[in-house]
Design a protein around this motif. Structure first.
Motif, PDB file in Angstrom:
ATOM      1  N   VAL A 158       0.857  -1.190   0.000  1.00 15.29           N
ATOM      2  CA  VAL A 158       0.000   0.000   0.000  1.00 15.29           C
ATOM      3  C   VAL A 158       0.890   1.236   0.000  1.00 15.29           C
ATOM      4  O   VAL A 158       1.762   1.388   0.840  1.00 15.29           O
ATOM      5  CB  VAL A 158      -0.935   0.011   1.227  1.00 15.29           C
ATOM      6  N   THR A 159       0.650   2.107  -0.985  1.00 19.41           N
ATOM      7  CA  THR A 159       1.363   3.369  -1.087  1.00 19.41           C
ATOM      8  C   THR A 159       0.351   4.496  -0.931  1.00 19.41           C
ATOM      9  O   THR A 159      -0.645   4.535  -1.646  1.00 19.41           O
ATOM     10  CB  THR A 159       2.072   3.490  -2.454  1.00 19.41           C
ATOM     11  N   ILE A 160       0.607   5.412   0.001  1.00 20.53           N
ATOM     12  CA  ILE A 160      -0.314   6.527   0.243  1.00 20.53           C
ATOM     13  C   ILE A 160       0.290   7.776  -0.379  1.00 20.53           C
ATOM     14  O   ILE A 160       1.430   8.136  -0.098  1.00 20.53           O
ATOM     15  CB  ILE A 160      -0.556   6.715   1.742  1.00 20.53           C
ATOM     16  N   ILE A 161      -0.508   8.431  -1.251  1.00 20.17           N
ATOM     17  CA  ILE A 161      -0.062   9.613  -1.988  1.00 20.17           C
ATOM     18  C   ILE A 161      -1.057  10.741  -1.742  1.00 20.17           C
ATOM     19  O   ILE A 161      -2.262  10.519  -1.745  1.00 20.17           O
ATOM     20  CB  ILE A 161       0.025   9.310  -3.500  1.00 20.17           C
ATOM     21  N   GLN A 162      -0.559  11.952  -1.542  1.00 17.39           N
ATOM     22  CA  GLN A 162      -1.412  13.131  -1.449  1.00 17.39           C
ATOM     23  C   GLN A 162      -1.442  13.800  -2.819  1.00 17.39           C
ATOM     24  O   GLN A 162      -0.414  14.220  -3.334  1.00 17.39           O
ATOM     25  CB  GLN A 162      -0.850  14.113  -0.423  1.00 17.39           C
ATOM     26  N   LYS A 163      -2.611  13.870  -3.440  1.00 13.97           N
ATOM     27  CA  LYS A 163      -2.799  14.573  -4.709  1.00 13.97           C
ATOM     28  C   LYS A 163      -3.717  15.756  -4.442  1.00 13.97           C
ATOM     29  O   LYS A 163      -4.925  15.603  -4.349  1.00 13.97           O
ATOM     30  CB  LYS A 163      -3.402  13.654  -5.762  1.00 13.97           C
ATOM     31  N   GLY A 164      -3.126  16.923  -4.321  1.00 13.46           N
ATOM     32  CA  GLY A 164      -3.913  18.102  -3.942  1.00 13.46           C
ATOM     33  C   GLY A 164      -4.379  17.926  -2.516  1.00 13.46           C
ATOM     34  O   GLY A 164      -3.589  17.704  -1.608  1.00 13.46           O
ATOM     35  N   GLU A 165      -5.685  17.989  -2.318  1.00 10.22           N
ATOM     36  CA  GLU A 165      -6.247  17.771  -1.002  1.00 10.22           C
ATOM     37  C   GLU A 165      -6.761  16.346  -0.833  1.00 10.22           C
ATOM     38  O   GLU A 165      -7.168  15.955   0.246  1.00 10.22           O
ATOM     39  CB  GLU A 165      -7.378  18.768  -0.749  1.00 10.22           C
ATOM     40  N   ASP A 166      -6.760  15.552  -1.915  1.00  8.68           N
ATOM     41  CA  ASP A 166      -7.242  14.180  -1.867  1.00  8.68           C
ATOM     42  C   ASP A 166      -6.126  13.235  -1.441  1.00  8.68           C
ATOM     43  O   ASP A 166      -4.950  13.473  -1.695  1.00  8.68           O
ATOM     44  CB  ASP A 166      -7.765  13.737  -3.237  1.00  8.68           C
ATOM     45  N   LYS A 221      -7.810   3.547  -3.667  1.00  9.20           N
ATOM     46  CA  LYS A 221      -8.839   4.110  -2.791  1.00  9.20           C
ATOM     47  C   LYS A 221      -8.608   5.607  -2.749  1.00  9.20           C
ATOM     48  O   LYS A 221      -7.548   6.057  -2.336  1.00  9.20           O
ATOM     49  CB  LYS A 221      -8.753   3.527  -1.386  1.00  9.20           C
ATOM     50  N   ILE A 222      -9.604   6.358  -3.188  1.00  6.75           N
ATOM     51  CA  ILE A 222      -9.501   7.815  -3.212  1.00  6.75           C
ATOM     52  C   ILE A 222     -10.385   8.378  -2.100  1.00  6.75           C
ATOM     53  O   ILE A 222     -11.583   8.103  -2.058  1.00  6.75           O
ATOM     54  CB  ILE A 222      -9.911   8.399  -4.577  1.00  6.75           C
ATOM     55  N   THR A 223      -9.768   9.145  -1.205  1.00  6.33           N
ATOM     56  CA  THR A 223     -10.506   9.796  -0.124  1.00  6.33           C
ATOM     57  C   THR A 223     -10.491  11.292  -0.390  1.00  6.33           C
ATOM     58  O   THR A 223      -9.459  11.944  -0.220  1.00  6.33           O
ATOM     59  CB  THR A 223      -9.852   9.494   1.235  1.00  6.33           C
ATOM     60  N   PRO A 224     -11.628  11.857  -0.832  1.00  9.89           N
ATOM     61  CA  PRO A 224     -11.675  13.298  -1.105  1.00  9.89           C
ATOM     62  C   PRO A 224     -11.552  14.110   0.185  1.00  9.89           C
ATOM     63  O   PRO A 224     -11.845  13.638   1.276  1.00  9.89           O
ATOM     64  CB  PRO A 224     -13.051  13.503  -1.741  1.00  9.89           C
ATOM     65  N   ALA A 225     -11.113  15.337   0.019  1.00  4.18           N
ATOM     66  CA  ALA A 225     -10.979  16.241   1.163  1.00  4.18           C
ATOM     67  C   ALA A 225     -12.359  16.666   1.654  1.00  4.18           C
ATOM     68  O   ALA A 225     -13.354  16.554   0.953  1.00  4.18           O
ATOM     69  CB  ALA A 225     -10.170  17.467   0.758  1.00  4.18           C
ATOM     70  N   GLY A 226     -12.421  17.139   2.866  1.00  5.05           N
ATOM     71  CA  GLY A 226     -13.674  17.668   3.412  1.00  5.05           C
ATOM     72  C   GLY A 226     -14.577  16.608   4.004  1.00  5.05           C
ATOM     73  O   GLY A 226     -15.762  16.840   4.187  1.00  5.05           O
TER      74      GLY A 226
END
Length: 114
Positions: free
Chosen positions: A50-58, A73-78
C-alpha cells in the motif's frame, strides 16, 4: 397519587429483577488454536503493498501485488465518502466502486493472440 407510587415502585423493582435473572454462566477461555499444517505458511508476496499519496487535497491509496497496481482508494478532502477504482483488464480499464456491492465486471478473456 396512587399511580405515581405504583410507577415509582415498578421503576425500582424491574431493574433489580432483570439483573438477578440475567446472570451469565461462568465462562472459560478458549484453548489456543493449533498451528497451521506444513506447507500452509503465509506468503509475504501475497500481501498487498500500500502506497499513500497526497494529490492536492485528496488522499490516494494504491494497492499493488507483485508490483502490479490493481486497486486505488480515493478519499476526497472535506470528509466526503471515499470511493475505489478497481482494475478491470490489462489494457488499463478502471471501474468505480462507491458502495458495498462490487461493480459489474464483464469477462474479457483472450482466446487467441496473433
Amino acid at each position: 397519587m396512587r399511580l405515581i407510587r405504583c410507577l415509582l415502585l415498578l421503576a425500582t423493582v424491574l431493574p433489580v429483577l432483570a439483573y438477578a435473572g440475567g446472570q451469565p454462566p461462568v465462562l472459560e477461555p478458549l484453548p489456543e488454536p493449533p498451528p497451521p499444517p506444513a506447507g500452509m505458511e503465509l506468503d509475504p508476496n501475497a500481501e498487498p503493498e500500500v502506497t499513500i499519496i497526497q494529490k492536492g487535497e485528496d488522499t490516494v491509496e494504491e494497492y499493488r501485488i507483485n508490483g502490479e497496481l490493481y486497486m486505488q482508494k480515493i478519499t476526497p478532502a472535506g470528509g466526503k465518502k471515499p470511493y475505489y477504482l478497481l482494475k478491470e483488464d490489462q489494457e488499463g480499464g478502471w471501474s468505480r466502486m462507491d458502495g458495498p456491492n462490487p461493480p459489474l465486471v464483464i469477462p474479457k478473456w483472450v482466446i487467441f493472440n496473433f
